[in-house]
Design a protein around this motif. Structure first.
Motif: not given
Ligand SMILES: N[C@@H](CCC(=O)N[C@@H](CS)C(=O)NCC(=O)O)C(=O)O
Length: 203
Positions: A8-12, A32-35, A46-51, A61-65, A97-99
């Motif tokens: 469901t991640s839009p960045y992914a 899922s980083p929420w689990e 940073l505990g975020k996806v995508p990687v 990471f992050d998605s623009p990179v 758009a990401d903003g």
């Molecule tokens: N700026 C980051 C944003 C990534 C992001 O916020 N991903 C969300 C999923 S949609 C996430 O992993 N959130 C977990 C958290 O914030 O702890 C990117 O473009 O990759």
């Protein structure tokens, strides 16, 4: 190459669409980083996806990179122009758009807080960012086939991803209303296999 992501991640999704458009094979690793058991923090502090994890074990990471990294692999079509200055312009579109996506995520997260802790003020500010951001995209799309130049870029992909995410998460925000040029562009993007194959599951 592996992409750690959630469906469901839009960045992914933006990265998955870019990979599909470039026909670059990859393994999707759903995490899922929420689990509490998530291993995402091991690959992204940073505990975020995508990687993105390359075959050599390098992580991005992050998605623009990640998108910028994919561009270095030389697979067509280019999604970021070769010219450095034009590339910045396209990255600006991606950032816009990401903003909008960031503001949408903020509304979703605010909505998950207990009702008595929710701030209408926070939600209102984020809604303004979404509306203003969409208005800017409409201006940019007006009279053009693509947001930048004569070809699809990561800006077009990111714009369609954010519209799809708004539809999914804040359906009361009508991103199409009063935005005919953006609507035409996004609906054309939705027809591409790369978008059809990455529709996020409901829920
Ligand atoms: N700026 C980051 C944003 C990534 C992001 O916020 N991903 C969300 C999923 S949609 C996430 O992993 N959130 C977990 C958290 O914030 O702890 C990117 O473009 O990759």
């Amino acid at each position: 190459m592996k992409l750690v992501a959630t469906p469901t991640s839009p960045y992914a999704r933006k990265v998955r669409v870019a990979l599909a458009e470039k026909n670059i094979p990859f393994e999707l690793v759903v995490d899922s980083p929420w689990e509490p058991t998530s291993t995402v923090p091991e690959v992204n502090p940073l505990g975020k996806v995508p990687v993105l994890i390359t075959d050599d074990g390098e992580t991005f990471f992050d998605s623009p990179v990640i998108v910028a990294w994919l561009e270095t692999l030389g697979a067509d079509p280019r999604l970021i122009p070769a010219d450095a200055r034009e590339a910045v312009r396209v990255r600006q579109l991606e950032g816009l758009a990401d903003g909008i996506t960031d503001a949408t995520v903020a509304i979703v997260l605010e909505g998950r807080r207990p009702e008595d802790k929710r701030s209408e003020d926070v939600i209102g500010r984020q809604l303004q960012k979404i509306e203003r951001g969409l208005d800017r995209l409409e201006q940019l799309a007006s009279g053009r086939t693509w947001l930048h130049g004569d070809h699809m870029s990561i800006g077009d992909i990111a714009a369609a991803v954010t519209a799809g995410f708004i539809e999914l998460r804040v359906p009361h925000v009508d991103w199409r209303a009063g935005r005919p040029a953006l609507t035409t562009l996004v609906e054309r993007m939705f027809e591409r296999d790369s978008f059809k194959d990455t529709v996020p599951p409901a829920g």
